[in-house]
Design an enzyme around this catalytic site. Structure first.
Site, PDB file in Angstrom:
ATOM      1  N   GLY A   1       0.762  -0.859   0.180  1.00  0.00           N
ATOM      2  CA  GLY A   1       0.277  -0.095   0.095  1.00  0.00           C
ATOM      3  C   GLY A   1       0.961   1.233  -0.023  1.00  0.00           C
ATOM      4  O   GLY A   1       0.543   2.252  -0.727  1.00  0.00           O
ATOM      5  N   ALA A   2       1.845   1.083   0.624  1.00  0.00           N
ATOM      6  CA  ALA A   2       2.890   2.222   0.806  1.00  0.00           C
ATOM      7  C   ALA A   2       4.210   1.739   1.252  1.00  0.00           C
ATOM      8  O   ALA A   2       4.189   0.575   2.260  1.00  0.00           O
ATOM      9  CB  ALA A   2       2.307   3.596   1.645  1.00  0.00           C
ATOM     10  N   MET A   3       5.220   2.452   1.322  1.00  0.00           N
ATOM     11  CA  MET A   3       6.432   2.100   2.051  1.00  0.00           C
ATOM     12  C   MET A   3       6.972   3.589   2.748  1.00  0.00           C
ATOM     13  O   MET A   3       7.101   4.724   2.247  1.00  0.00           O
ATOM     14  CB  MET A   3       7.518   1.588   1.411  1.00  0.00           C
ATOM     15  N   GLU A   4       7.327   3.183   4.040  1.00  0.00           N
ATOM     16  CA  GLU A   4       7.889   4.553   4.960  1.00  0.00           C
ATOM     17  C   GLU A   4       9.305   4.869   4.832  1.00  0.00           C
ATOM     18  O   GLU A   4       9.860   5.421   5.717  1.00  0.00           O
ATOM     19  CB  GLU A   4       7.363   3.868   6.454  1.00  0.00           C
ATOM     20  N   ASN A   5       9.736   5.269   3.724  1.00  0.00           N
ATOM     21  CA  ASN A   5      10.979   5.729   3.587  1.00  0.00           C
ATOM     22  C   ASN A   5      11.022   6.959   4.061  1.00  0.00           C
ATOM     23  O   ASN A   5      10.415   7.807   3.871  1.00  0.00           O
ATOM     24  CB  ASN A   5      11.344   5.703   2.104  1.00  0.00           C
TER      25      ASN A   5
ATOM     26  N   HIS B   1      -0.566   6.030   8.589  1.00  0.00           N
ATOM     27  CA  HIS B   1       0.361   4.918   9.003  1.00  0.00           C
ATOM     28  C   HIS B   1       1.725   5.048   8.646  1.00  0.00           C
ATOM     29  O   HIS B   1       2.493   4.741   9.486  1.00  0.00           O
ATOM     30  CB  HIS B   1      -0.417   3.748   8.092  1.00  0.00           C
ATOM     31  N   GLU B   2       1.909   5.590   7.397  1.00  0.00           N
ATOM     32  CA  GLU B   2       3.237   5.747   7.166  1.00  0.00           C
ATOM     33  C   GLU B   2       3.941   6.666   7.917  1.00  0.00           C
ATOM     34  O   GLU B   2       4.998   6.845   8.353  1.00  0.00           O
ATOM     35  CB  GLU B   2       3.440   6.081   5.533  1.00  0.00           C
TER      36      GLU B   2
ATOM     37  N   HIS C   1       5.153   5.448  11.081  1.00  0.00           N
ATOM     38  CA  HIS C   1       6.643   4.802  10.894  1.00  0.00           C
ATOM     39  C   HIS C   1       7.914   5.790  11.169  1.00  0.00           C
ATOM     40  O   HIS C   1       8.948   5.273  11.297  1.00  0.00           O
ATOM     41  CB  HIS C   1       6.659   4.155   9.745  1.00  0.00           C
TER      42      HIS C   1
ATOM     43  N   GLU D   1       4.996  -2.379  12.253  1.00  0.00           N
ATOM     44  CA  GLU D   1       3.897  -2.410  11.748  1.00  0.00           C
ATOM     45  C   GLU D   1       2.617  -2.581  12.787  1.00  0.00           C
ATOM     46  O   GLU D   1       1.633  -1.814  12.411  1.00  0.00           O
ATOM     47  CB  GLU D   1       3.413  -3.497  10.837  1.00  0.00           C
TER      48      GLU D   1
END
Length: 837
Positions: A255-259, A289-290, A293, A312
């Site tokens: 869904g997404a990535m928390e870079n 959510h991201e 993180h 998570e």
């Protein structure tokens, strides 16, 4: 590729300390890109270690003052010997672009032919971009430079160090990052910029999506600002990574990535057609959510993948909480209760269940398997229960102490529990053992007796656990007493797992007037399946439509869905409840999720004749909901989608597609057109020519995926053969096109047509899984499983496959869990047949 083991990571973590990465990438080539990296690290003098890299061609390696022979590269590992206390390693390589959403993903937009790149380093894919010590606890600052075509825009984790020169982008060093967070985007991106509270904000999308991003930019930025403000209220540590860019990228797996500094999202979150508020809420919770993180995962990173839940579970809990507290989507916990927890309950009851915080994750490949409903939804639910137990002030104090102690470092479960225990003044070891170290879910059953005057003589909540995981847990729950008109009285109680075999008597209710419906876990504070007492269960159809609280309605729908899933009540009864109560539903998320979650039960638990009758009832309920919904609103769109999915009325479906008899206010836009066409294809009322015409009219990336799904769904032997070849052997197509093909292949209306492919799945999938990267292989295997072949021979074929020794871990988990779903469906069908006899 060899998967890094925990033993290897621990040994390397003792042997070396990484000080910095300096990465230079040249993206001006054709099918490859040039990667040069300089790594500075400290080591135990004389020690030996290895660095990971996955090149097409390894050009040169130099360690301190000597060259290392590139031919010594073994798979993805390059051994480094004779280390000094201070070391400089340089590695130059030609690297491959990917079409799997991992490493440096390359995408050519079918809408305009423009090329876009983005980097996904998760979980151990940094080595596909530059040589790295690719494990989460060797964090270091990263300084990135990129050469790209002059008209491109490049963004990365860190801010620009200097103004970009045409074709050259140089970025400032980042804060210490785990390698799996390193990211960049490159291409002719469309950009929107803003600033909030001193933090530069950026939004990126493909140029072909520019008008759609611009239409929603203010909503996205508003959610971003609101979430930043709320996190700054909750946490003493401000957002720690400078700028906050959000890029919506094509063919993204997750869904997404928390870079840090450059969060990447599926570009499905840029809406090109009408959407429901559910979809807008999902985008908001994903943003939150991201952002969570940035503290849980990025500022403080797990030491190894066994503590994945520290990332998570916290992001899931805080993302939902902050969305509900800070944005217009105040009902986020209702969505969580019905949608996310259904995912968690299903995962926790399957053979592959595992603790939220497992004792041991042997290697990174095993860690990938745990990105599931347990690490996300169950873990978040457990945290919500912990907050109910400790109190919010103590919980937040513990988190802030945790950040202060481990900022820009790594931490473990023991570290977090220590911070929380100190803040709360309570020993959490027993709580953690039952909730975090033990798998499976408890069931809470209401037990009620009423006297002749209609007063409670006893109310109790009995707690049970499956024989395979006999762990009872402490629960703090709400118990709601609902009258026939929907009014409620709610009290919180604590359930003692060690008293009377897990049975807790609610002494305060003795002598009180009996409610029309008694709801355990009212407020959804804990993670537990619930079962109503018989009188309350009988009252649900009458009381459900009158309940003002959408969360209570969601819990009752969840109980009904779960009881049908477990075979405790027939699916036909669930369909009857849908027909009676769903048309009165006003909360779009509840309507959408009930339709989605019940559909898999209707399609798999009922035989073809019963299924046809059930779908007719569902379609009629959707039609009545459609008739009563406000024109142009979310509920109308949800009802329309539900009716399309269940309808067998090809004439009316065709009419909507051609603009005939469309309900006033309903926009038959690109996405709804594809939904209509897919249903017509499945029913045999549209064919390849109609799919080709629609694809020509919609040459976007989304249209290309929809067309692949429709072509796979065609009720034609040649179309099925072509689709199957894509699923099992085509590695040239991108991840999303293969997944769309797998998703469209199996249809419950086409069981006879696809019968021959059931055996082919079990014969072909082991080799197919080995030919793809683990993430994509698992997703394709899941979507391609013959889920509608509900028969004992399918289960026997699954057993035979699982006995083989050449099955990848991802495929093994997929087949194990899918077979368990088949087991449940067969039991339900057998029970219906026995009742009919």
């Amino acid at each position: 590729m060899a998967s890094l083991t925990r033993v290897e990571a621990t040994a390397r973590g003792v042997a070396i300390t990484v000080e910095s990465y300096q990465v230079d990438l040249d993206l001006t080539g054709g099918e490859r890109f040039r990667s040069d990296v300089t790594i500075r690290f400290r080591a135990i003098s004389g020690a030996e270690t290895f660095v990971e890299v996955q090149p097409v061609k390894l050009l040169a390696v130099r360690l301190n003052d000597r060259d290392v022979d590139p031919s010594t590269l073994d798979d993805n590992r390059l051994t480094l010997t004779g280390l000094a206390e201070g070391n400089t390693l340089t590695v130059s390589a030609e690297m491959a672009y990917s079409n799997t959403g991992e490493g440096m993903h390359r995408f050519v937009d079918p809408a305009d032919g423009e090329t876009y790149l983005y980097v996904t380093s998760f979980l151990d894919n940094a080595q596909r971009v530059f040589a790295a010590f690719d494990q989460p606890d060797l964090k270091a600052p990263v300084t990135l430079s990129v050469t790209a075509p002059p008209h491109w825009i490049v963004a990365a984790n860190g801010p620009l160090a200097t103004s970009p020169r045409p074709g050259r982008w140089e970025f400032a060093p980042t804060a210490p990052l785990a390698t799996y967070f390193v990211s960049l985007i490159a291409g002719p991106w469309h950009v929107r910029r803003d600033e909030h509270d001193g933090i530069p904000l950026g939004l990126y999308c493909r140029r072909s999506q520019a008008e759609h991003l611009d239409a929603d930019a203010e909503e996205i930025l508003t959610v971003t600002r609101q979430c930043l403000d709320r996190f700054h209220q909750l946490f003493a540590e401000r957002y720690p990574f400078g700028k906050y860019d959000q890029a919506f990228v094509p063919e993204f797996n997750a869904g997404a990535m928390e870079n840090p500094g450059l969060v990447t999202f599926r570009d499905d979150h840029i809406f090109r057609s009408a959407v429901t508020d559910t979809q807008r809420e999902l985008r908001a919770t994903t943003i939150a959510h991201e952002m969570a993180h940035m503290w849980f995962g990025d500022l403080v990173t797990m030491r190894w993948w066994d503590d994945l839940w520290l990332n998570e579970s916290f992001a899931e809990y805080l993302g939902t909480r902050v969305t509900a507290e800070a944005t217009r989507f105040e009902g986020a916990w209702t969505t969580f209760a019905l949608r996310r927890k259904a995912w968690g309950y299903a995962a926790d009851q399957r053979p592959s269940t595992h603790p939220v915080a497992p004792e041991e994750v042997a290697d990174a490949a095993e860690g990938l398997l745990n990105f599931d409903g347990i690490s996300y939804a169950k873990g978040a639910s457990v945290l919500r229960q912990l907050v109910a137990w400790l109190g919010d002030d103590a919980f937040l104090a513990g988190l802030n102490a945790h950040f202060a102690t481990h900022r820009f470092g790594n931490a473990t479960l023991a570290d977090l529990l220590g911070s929380l225990a100190t803040a709360a003044g309570r020993d959490l070891s027993g709580w953690a053992e039952r909730w975090l170290r033990s798998a499976q879910v408890n069931t809470l059953r209401a037990e009620v007796t009423v006297d002749a005057d209609g007063r409670y003589t006893e109310v109790a909540v009995g707690q049970t656990a499956p024989e395979s995981h006999p762990v009872l847990r402490p629960h703090r729950i709400g118990v709601g007493r609902y009258a026939a008109d929907g009014t409620a009285v709610r009290a919180e109680v604590e359930l003692d797992p060690d008293a009377d075999g897990g049975r807790t008597v609610l002494t305060g209710l003795a002598g009180e007037p009996a409610a029309r419906l008694l709801l355990p876990n009212d407020g959804d504070l804990t993670f537990a399946k619930i079962r109503l007492d018989p009188a309350s269960a009988d009252a649900v159809p009458m009381v459900l439509p009158s309940l003002a609280d959408p969360l209570a309605r969601a819990l009752l729908w969840g109980e009904a869905l779960d009881a049908a899933t477990d075979g405790e009540r027939p699916v036909a009864g669930l369909v009857t409840l849908i027909a009676a109560a769903l048309p009165a539903e006003t909360e779009v998320i509840i309507a959408e999720d009930v339709l989605e979650l019940s559909r898999s039960l209707v399609d798999r638990y009922l035989d073809p004749l019963a299924r046809e009758a059930a779908l007719a009832q569902v379609a009629d309920a959707c039609r009545r909901m459609l008739d009563g919904a406000p024109a142009g609103g979310s509920l109308q769109l949800a009802a329309a989608r539900g009716w399309i999915a269940a309808s067998t009325d090809a004439d009316r479906l065709t009419g909507w597609l051609t603009g005939r008899d469309v309900p006033p206010g309903l926009a038959v836009d690109a996405e709804l057109r594809w939904a209509l066409l897919l249903r017509l294809v499945v029913l045999g009322a549209a064919g390849a020519a109609e799919v080709a015409a629609e694809a020509a009219a919609d040459p976007s990336a989304a249209g290309t995926e929809h067309a692949a799904r429709c072509r796979a769904a065609l009720p034609d032997p040649a179309a099925k053969q072509a689709a199957w070849e894509i699923v099992v052997s085509n590695t040239e197509l991108s991840n999303r096109l293969v997944e769309a093909t797998a998703e469209g292949f199996w249809q419950p209306e086409q069981v006879e047509l696809t019968a021959g492919y059931v055996a082919r799945y079990f014969a072909d999938m082991p080799a197919a899984a080995r030919s793809r990267t683990p993430w994509v292989a698992e997703q394709v295997a899941k979507l391609a499983f013959p889920r509608y072949a509900v028969a004992q021979p399918t289960r026997e074929a699954a057993v035979a496959l699982l006995a083989r020794d050449d099955v990848t871990p991802g495929l093994r988990r997929v087949v194990t869990d899918a077979d368990d779903d088949l087991r449940r469906a067969l039991i339900a069908r057998t029970a219906v047949a026995a009742a009919a006899a």
